[in-house]
Design an enzyme around this catalytic site. Sequence first.
Site, PDB file in Angstrom:
ATOM      1  N   GLY D  15       0.838  -1.198   0.000  1.00 50.49           N
ATOM      2  CA  GLY D  15       0.000   0.000   0.000  1.00 50.49           C
ATOM      3  C   GLY D  15       0.867   1.239   0.000  1.00 50.49           C
ATOM      4  NE  ARG D  76      -3.147  -6.475  -3.135  1.00 50.72           N
ATOM      5  CZ  ARG D  76      -4.425  -6.826  -3.086  1.00 50.72           C
ATOM      6  NH1 ARG D  76      -4.798  -8.006  -2.571  1.00 50.72           N
ATOM      7  NH2 ARG D  76      -5.360  -6.009  -3.564  1.00 50.72           N
ATOM      8  CG  ASP D 107       3.771  -6.342   8.020  1.00 52.67           C
ATOM      9  OD1 ASP D 107       3.112  -6.091   7.000  1.00 52.67           O
ATOM     10  OD2 ASP D 107       3.275  -6.785   9.076  1.00 52.67           O
ATOM     11  CB  THR D 130       2.857   1.260   6.239  1.00 50.64           C
ATOM     12  OG1 THR D 130       1.540   1.068   6.777  1.00 50.64           O
ATOM     13  CG2 THR D 130       3.850   1.062   7.373  1.00 50.64           C
ATOM     14  CG  ASP D 132      -1.836   0.617   8.694  1.00 51.10           C
ATOM     15  OD1 ASP D 132      -2.765   1.447   8.744  1.00 51.10           O
ATOM     16  OD2 ASP D 132      -1.825  -0.349   7.912  1.00 51.10           O
ATOM     17  CG  ASP D 134       1.621  -1.918  10.894  1.00 53.94           C
ATOM     18  OD1 ASP D 134       2.472  -1.260  10.261  1.00 53.94           O
ATOM     19  OD2 ASP D 134       0.893  -2.760  10.358  1.00 53.94           O
ATOM     20  NE  ARG D 176      -8.419  -4.095   6.207  1.00 54.19           N
ATOM     21  CZ  ARG D 176      -8.255  -4.082   4.888  1.00 54.19           C
ATOM     22  NH1 ARG D 176      -7.821  -5.165   4.270  1.00 54.19           N
ATOM     23  NH2 ARG D 176      -8.527  -3.007   4.180  1.00 54.19           N
TER      24      ARG D 176
END
Lengths: 328, 328, 328, 328
Positions: D15, D76, D107, D130, D132, D134, D176
Site C-alpha cells: 500500500g 501486489r 511488513d 505505511t 499504519d 505498525d 485493520r
Amino acid sequence: MEKPIKKIAVMTSGGDSPGMNAAIRSVVRTCAYLEIECVGIYRGYQGMIEGDFAPMDARSVNNIINKGGTILKSARCLEFKTPEGRKTAYDQLRKAGIEGFVVIGGDGSFRGATIFNKEYGFPVIGIPGTIDNDITGTRYTLGFDTALNTVVEAIDKIRDTASSHNRLFFVEVMGRDVGHIALNAGVGAGAEEILIPEENLGLERLLESLKRSKKSGKSSSIVVVAEGDKTGKNVFELKQYVEEHLPIYDVRVSVLGHMQRGGTPSAFDRVLASRMGVRAVEALLEGKTNLMVGIIDNEIVLTPIEEAIKGHTSIDRELIRVSDIMTV
Amino acid sequence: MEKPIKKIAVMTSGGDSPGMNAAIRSVVRTCAYLEIECVGIYRGYQGMIEGDFAPMDARSVNNIINKGGTILKSARCLEFKTPEGRKTAYDQLRKAGIEGFVVIGGDGSFRGATIFNKEYGFPVIGIPGTIDNDITGTRYTLGFDTALNTVVEAIDKIRDTASSHNRLFFVEVMGRDVGHIALNAGVGAGAEEILIPEENLGLERLLESLKRSKKSGKSSSIVVVAEGDKTGKNVFELKQYVEEHLPIYDVRVSVLGHMQRGGTPSAFDRVLASRMGVRAVEALLEGKTNLMVGIIDNEIVLTPIEEAIKGHTSIDRELIRVSDIMTV
Amino acid sequence: MEKPIKKIAVMTSGGDSPGMNAAIRSVVRTCAYLEIECVGIYRGYQGMIEGDFAPMDARSVNNIINKGGTILKSARCLEFKTPEGRKTAYDQLRKAGIEGFVVIGGDGSFRGATIFNKEYGFPVIGIPGTIDNDITGTRYTLGFDTALNTVVEAIDKIRDTASSHNRLFFVEVMGRDVGHIALNAGVGAGAEEILIPEENLGLERLLESLKRSKKSGKSSSIVVVAEGDKTGKNVFELKQYVEEHLPIYDVRVSVLGHMQRGGTPSAFDRVLASRMGVRAVEALLEGKTNLMVGIIDNEIVLTPIEEAIKGHTSIDRELIRVSDIMTV
Amino acid sequence: MEKPIKKIAVMTSGGDSPGMNAAIRSVVRTCAYLEIECVGIYRGYQGMIEGDFAPMDARSVNNIINKGGTILKSARCLEFKTPEGRKTAYDQLRKAGIEGFVVIGGDGSFRGATIFNKEYGFPVIGIPGTIDNDITGTRYTLGFDTALNTVVEAIDKIRDTASSHNRLFFVEVMGRDVGHIALNAGVGAGAEEILIPEENLGLERLLESLKRSKKSGKSSSIVVVAEGDKTGKNVFELKQYVEEHLPIYDVRVSVLGHMQRGGTPSAFDRVLASRMGVRAVEALLEGKTNLMVGIIDNEIVLTPIEEAIKGHTSIDRELIRVSDIMTV
C-alpha cells in the site's frame, strides 16, 4: 465545424497564476479531441523567438490540473517588443507549421499578441491568467479565486496571533494598480480596514476607524493594504505612523509576497480554466482571432483583445460598503 | 493519589504558538476529571498581577482543540520582573484560593515562573509552548510541528512561481537564535541552501552552491534563511549581494512573518498538548513543582525548569548533512 | 431610508453549509450598523416555536466568519408544518417584539417561510444556504464553492493512491436530486466520468469510456458519482458491475459523506455571505418581504421566494461537454 | 567509506503512503551525491520480476518531495512469493548490474525482501512506508503523520456539521490490525470515544459513555472507529445498535476511506523520508544488509528486518488514558 487550422500552439506569459496548468491541459486535450496538432511554447514570447517548442499530446498534460505555476514556464521578453523580435517569432512559428496560438497571461501578454496579430494576421486567442482580476471582458481572471483563498487563509493564521496579543497588523497583499484582491480578501478575512489604490481613505480616517474599533471592544485588528494603496505610505511607514499617533496599539507588519501567486488551484479556477481552454481552441478553429475568452454571468464569452486591455476594471462600490458595515 | 491541591490555575505567556489552546483544554479537563477547581488567568503574568481570572469547567473549553492562538491571551509583562510585581501576583493568587499554576510558554515565561517559585514556594509546572523548539528537556515544543507545516506549505507555493520563472528566492523564516524551523522546513521544502544562526556558511559558499545548482540544471532555487542567520546580512541584503555577484539569477525575497505563529494545530501538536496537559496537572497533585513537562522518545517526562532554561538545544548535524546531500 | 422595523431575527434551518456563520455575522452587524435590534433564533423553526431566542450584538459574532457549521444550530421541525406550530411560532415572535426575520437555508426552509408569511403577513427574507446549488434566483448558493473545494481536495488525495496502484475509483459525492457538485468537482478533479441525476449515461457507455481510458494509456481512473445518479446503481453496485465486465480493473469505492458539509468557508463564500446578509436586512427595512437574496452576474438581486423554490436549476450542458473533451 | 557497491535500485511496494516519493528522492540523490548508479524499479516486486527498470539521476526526482503516492508505482505480487518468481527477479537484477536494493513498504514487502536476501545473499535495506505505524524498530513509519493530519482535518469538518445538528457520528478510519491512527487522530480531533482492535471497550461501555456525554451538556459526539475494532460490529451496525438503545441520538456514519493514503506529505514525513533515504544508501555501501532504517528518539537507527516484522507494536496505554480524561 471546418478545420482551417491543423496545428496550434499554447503558451503562458507574464506573471504566473494558479490555473495556468489547468488551462494548458484544456487547450492540449481539446486539440487531441478535435484531432488538431498541439505544440507547447516554453517561456512565453522568449521561447517563441528562440523556437523553444515541444509537441504535446493528451497524456503529456496528465496530473497537472492541480499544480500551481506553469509547466511551460513564463518569462518577460523585451525582444518581442521590437519589430525584429516579432519577425523572428513569426518565422519560428511558420517554420514549425503553427497556424495559430493561445496565450495565457495578463494585459502585457495580450498587448504583444494583438500587435503581432495586426502585423502578421496571425490568429491569436487570449486566456486571462493573472491573480489581479484586472481585465475587462471577464468577471474572473484565472488564479484570482485561488489567490483570494491563499490570502484569506494566511490572514486567518495572522488573526490567531493578533487576537492572542491584542495587536494591530498591517497585511500587504498583491495589487499594484487594482485593489480587487485586497478588497475581497479583506472582506473575507474580516479586516477592520482595507486600503486600495482606487480609494484614498486618508490617514485621518484610518486613525478614526482604529480608535472606534478599539472602543467598540475589539481585541485585535487587521488592516489589509494593497501594494499600490493611495495613502502614499507603505506598510512599514503605516506602522510607524499609527504607532506615533495611536500608541495604544502594538503594531506588526506582514507582507504576504509571492506565495500569493502559487499553490494548488481552487475548484473554481480549475473549472474555469477547463472551460476557457475549450473555447479558445474552438474559436481558433472557427476562424476567429484577436479575441479573449472570458466569463460573464457564468457564460463563456469572447471579447476583442483590444477592448480587454483598453478597458479598466472598476472597484466594486457595494463591496466597499459591505466592508464598512461589517466593521461596525 | 492524595490531593493536597484543590484549585489550580492555567495561563499562556510570551509569544503564542499553535497547540496552546489544546493544552489549556487538557489542563482544564484533567482538573474536571480529577475534581479539582480550575481557573484561567488572562494575559499571562500581567493578568496574574491584575487578578484577571475566570473559573473554567470542562465545557468552557469545547471546540478549542483545533484553534490557533490562545483563548487566555498572552502578553509581555515587565512588572512581573520586579519583586513588587511578583508580590502583587502572589497576593492575587492567594486571594483567589489558587494553590498552583501551569504556565504554557517559552523560556522567558519559565524564568519568571522559577523565580516566583523560589520566592514564594508556589507550585508551578511549565508546558513548553513555542514554535522555536529551543527548549531542552523536550524533543518537541508545542507548535513547532505546526509551524513547520505552515512554512513548508508556503514554500511549496513559492516554488510554484519560482520554477515558472527560473527564479531564486530567499525565504526568511522565524528563528532569531535557533535554526530548527529553518533547517527542518528547508529539508522538507527541498531548499537548495539553508542559512541558520548556528552555522556560518559564509557568503562564498552560498555563491558556490548557487553556481553549482544552476550548472546542475535546476530551474529554480529556494534559500531558507532563519531571522538570526550568521552571514550578518538580512534577506534583502542577501538578494542584493547575490544579484551583484551572480547576475544570472533573478532574485526575489519573501519574509513569511507572523503567519508562522498561527493556524490550526497539526494532529501531532494536538496530541502532544493533550498529553502534556494531563501530566502537568498530575504533577501538581503529586506535590511536584518547578518542573517542565516534556516529551523524549515518545514518553512524557519531567525536567527541572532551571535545567530546561539553562540548557541550549543544539542543531542536528546529521540533518545539515542530509540537507547537503539532498541538494546534489 | 425609513425604519418601519426595529427588531429582526436571524436563523439557520435545514442542512448546514459553510458560510452560514458568515451570513449570520453579516445580518447581525448590519443590524448593529443600522441601529436595529437583532435576535438569534436557535435550531431553526423548532427554536422559533420554543422561543429559543438570544439577543445578538456586533461583538457576539466575533471570530465566526471562518467557522464551518452554524452557531445558531439547525434542526428539522415537523411541528412548523402544522398550522398550530406556526401559530405558536408567530406568538413567540410577537411576544419577543420581533418584526421580521432572515432565514438562511435551502428550499425546505424557504417553503416554511413563505407559508408563514402568507398566513401572518410576517416579513421574511431568505438567504440560500446549501451546498447543493439547486436554488433558482441565484447563481451560487452559500457553501457550494467550499464544498467543491473539499471534494476536489479529497479526490486529489484519492488520485495519489489510485495512480500508484493503477486503480479505478468510484467516488460518491453529495447531490440527491442535482449533479452540480458532481459535475463541477468532477471537472475540477479531472475525473474520467461523472454520473449525475440529470443524465442517464448508461452503463454501456461507462464501460466503453473506461475501456477507452485504459487503452489511451491512463494509469488510473476516477469516476465521480452523485448520490442520486440515474444508473439505478449505487457506488458499491457499480464497483461490482465493472469488476464483472472489466476484470482488468482493480476497483475501489469512496463515499465522501458529511465532511462535504463542513469546513472553513472559502473566500468566495465568505464574501458572498457578507454581501447577502447586508442586502437581507436592508430589504426588510425597505418594507420588502417574501424575497430571497441571490447573486446573478456578481450583482446582489432579490427574487420572490415562491419563484426560487418553484424553479428548477438545470445542469450546465456546456460543462458536460467540457468534461467529455477533457477525458480524451 | 569504501564502495563495494556501484549500482543500487529503489522501489516501493505494498500500500502506498505519503512520503514515499520523498524517500525515493532521497535514495536517488544520495546515490548521485556518492556517485553510485541508481535504478528505479516500477511496480514493486512485479516490476522486479519483469525487469521494469529505469535509471534515475538527481534531476529525475525534481519536484516530487511534496507529492503523495509513488512515482515508481506499487503493486501486489503473488509471483514473488514463489521460488521461481524470486529466481526470475534475481536474474533480472543481475542482468541489470544491480548490486543491492532499497525497498520502501510495509511488513509484507519486508517479508519478501528478507526471504530474497536469505536465498540469494542479495543486499537489501528496508524503509518503513505505511500509514499504519505498525512496524517495530521505528517510532514512526513514513506516512503516519500525514495520515493523522488528513483524518483530523476530515473530522474537524464533520464536527462542524455534527455540532450544528446535535448529532452523533461514527467515523471509520484505517487500521485493520492496529489502532494507532484511530487513537491518535481520535485524541487530536477530540473524539468522545475511540474503538480500536487492541481493546474491547464493549458496547455497554460505549452506551454509558454516550449517555454521560449527553448529560454533561455536549451538543455533539464523534466516535472514531478503527476498521478492525473489536466490538464485532462495523460502523453501520454500530449506528443501528446505538439508535436502538439510545433513540435520543441522531446518528450518522462516515467512512473516510482511501483519501487517508494520499495527499501532500507533512513536513515531518518529508524530513523523515529524507533522513531515512540517506541512511539506507549508506548502509548498503557499508556492506550492511537485511536491515530496516528506523527512527527512535529522533535518531536514525538500523534494526534487523526479521525483528521489525516479527515484533508487534503495542498501543500506547497512556494515550488511552489521556483520551478518557479528555472526554470528561
